[in-house]
Scaffold this motif. Structure first.
Motif, PDB file in Angstrom:
ATOM      1  N   GLN A 120       0.811  -1.219   0.000  1.00  0.00           N
ATOM      2  CA  GLN A 120       0.000   0.000   0.000  1.00  0.00           C
ATOM      3  C   GLN A 120       0.846   1.270   0.000  1.00  0.00           C
ATOM      4  O   GLN A 120       0.620   2.169  -0.826  1.00  0.00           O
ATOM      5  CB  GLN A 120      -0.942   0.009   1.208  1.00  0.00           C
ATOM      6  N   ARG A 121       1.812   1.364   0.904  1.00  0.00           N
ATOM      7  CA  ARG A 121       2.616   2.581   1.000  1.00  0.00           C
ATOM      8  C   ARG A 121       3.478   2.786  -0.243  1.00  0.00           C
ATOM      9  O   ARG A 121       3.642   3.917  -0.715  1.00  0.00           O
ATOM     10  CB  ARG A 121       3.500   2.535   2.247  1.00  0.00           C
ATOM     11  N   HIS A 122       4.009   1.699  -0.774  1.00  0.00           N
ATOM     12  CA  HIS A 122       4.884   1.812  -1.942  1.00  0.00           C
ATOM     13  C   HIS A 122       4.105   2.229  -3.181  1.00  0.00           C
ATOM     14  O   HIS A 122       4.549   3.093  -3.954  1.00  0.00           O
ATOM     15  CB  HIS A 122       5.611   0.484  -2.182  1.00  0.00           C
ATOM     16  N   GLY A 124       1.282   3.843  -3.187  1.00  0.00           N
ATOM     17  CA  GLY A 124       0.863   5.220  -2.946  1.00  0.00           C
ATOM     18  C   GLY A 124       1.976   6.210  -3.225  1.00  0.00           C
ATOM     19  O   GLY A 124       1.748   7.261  -3.856  1.00  0.00           O
ATOM     20  N   TYR A 125       3.192   5.876  -2.792  1.00  0.00           N
ATOM     21  CA  TYR A 125       4.324   6.786  -3.018  1.00  0.00           C
ATOM     22  C   TYR A 125       4.601   6.956  -4.510  1.00  0.00           C
ATOM     23  O   TYR A 125       4.840   8.074  -4.981  1.00  0.00           O
ATOM     24  CB  TYR A 125       5.578   6.251  -2.319  1.00  0.00           C
ATOM     25  N   TYR A 158      -5.331   0.629  -3.770  1.00  0.00           N
ATOM     26  CA  TYR A 158      -4.177   1.426  -3.368  1.00  0.00           C
ATOM     27  C   TYR A 158      -3.706   2.355  -4.489  1.00  0.00           C
ATOM     28  O   TYR A 158      -2.889   3.245  -4.244  1.00  0.00           O
ATOM     29  CB  TYR A 158      -2.999   0.529  -2.972  1.00  0.00           C
TER      30      TYR A 158
END
Length: 335
Positions: A120-122, A124-125, A158
């Motif tokens: 998710q974070r990757h 999103g980034y 995501y």
């Protein structure tokens, strides 16, 4: 109008597995030029395990990630540059941000087939950075079509702009691919793709099956260079897709030239389906484990086939190389 199939070529990433991650600058330059000349739309580069993968545990890369990105970017004009990203091997602040800065176009954010949450974070980034992000689900023979769809939907939520499922162990049969691809195509609103390995000789037919079930993205490597028995052989795949009436945009003669060049000038040895590759496929174990399994089996005096089947029973996945030693020790103790 012929149906368009987008080809991603991970020769300079998955192929790095085949040479112990030791591809040098000359290989990246020569193959980038050849792929560009053949109109390959996307080239994936890097350590075999992707961004940040170079380590003593899984193998140290001859070139650093930034060196690989700079060299490849310099020699790609129309062809887009992609990388493989497994959260845990890399960091966002150090590794991912540097890849964005150095001009990577497509970020293929990968996770084990039941662990999409870690992406998710990757994802999103990457999207916030204005780059293209795909979700990659690995070892997909280990999850049902229903579970894969659930995980793929997470990646889509995501921000993933495509989903590619990997048959990382080369374990799937035609019906397995049909069920998985049709579930994803029917349940997602973004493109679906397939990445095959050839442990059981099924990579090309499985890729064609994926297209017939609605996939619009396929991975293939020149001469099949990749982990274990190798990947779907790109030049064969392109020829078959053209014969079936699909449009890849790739120049057939020039990709054939690239295949000749790769083996003769880059020192690659085309992979074959070895007995141990067959065992890897039957056991459902990551193709890249072939060399470390052989080393561990020799060290502890056990049969590598037994190691593979035990790893399959324990549902080993990429990144668990330390488990190979543990299994080999256990088998030796029982002898």
């Amino acid at each position: 109008m012929p149906k368009q199939i987008l080809i991603t070529d991970p020769t300079l990433r998955d192929g790095n597995h085949a040479v112990g991650h030791k591809l040098g600058a000359e290989a990246f330059i020569a193959y980038c030029k050849a792929a560009e000349a053949a109109n390959v739309p996307i080239i994936e580069v890097g350590h075999g395990n992707g961004l940040g993968g170079s380590s003593m545990l899984v193998g140290e890369s001859r070139l650093s990630d930034p060196e690989i990105f700079r060299i490849s970017r310099e020699h790609l004009i129309n062809t887009r540059l992609a990388i493989h990203v497994i959260p845990g091997f890399c960091t966002i602040k150090k590794d991912l941000s540097k890849a964005v800065e150095l001009g990577v176009d497509v970020f293929r954010i990968a996770a084990h087939c039941t662990e999409a949450d870690v992406t998710q974070r990757h994802i999103g980034y990457v999207r916030e950075s204005g780059k293209e992000a795909w979700g990659i689900l690995m070892m997909t023979h280990m999850a049902s079509p229903e579970v894969l769809l659930e995980e793929a939907r997470k990646m889509e939520s995501y921000g993933a702009q495509a989903i590619v499922i990997m048959d990382s162990a080369g374990a799937q049969m035609v019906d397995d691919v049909k069920a998985r691809i049709s579930a994803l195509v029917g349940g997602l609103s973004i493109p679906v793709g397939f990445h095959g390995h050839n442990n059981l000789g099924m990579a090309v037919i499985n890729s064609v099956t994926a297209v017939n079930e609605g996939a619009t993205i396929l991975d293939g490597t020149i001469r099949g260079f990749g982990a274990g028995a190798g990947n779907t052989q790109l030049e064969v795949l392109v020829g078959i897709l053209h014969k079936l009436g699909y449009d890849t945009g790739i120049d057939l003669f020039k990709i054939l030239d690239a295949a000749t060049m790769a083996e003769k000038e880059l020192g690659f040895i085309a992979p074959s389906i070895s007995p141990i590759s067959i065992v890897s496929g039957l056991a459902g174990v990551f193709s890249g484990f072939a060399k470390p399994v052989a080393r561990a089996a020799a060290e502890f005096g056990v049969d590598p086939r037994d190691v593979f089947f035990r790893l399959g029973e324990r549902k080993a996945v990429a990144g668990q190389e330390s488990l190979i030693i543990e299994v080999a020790k256990e088998l030796a103790a029982k002898q």
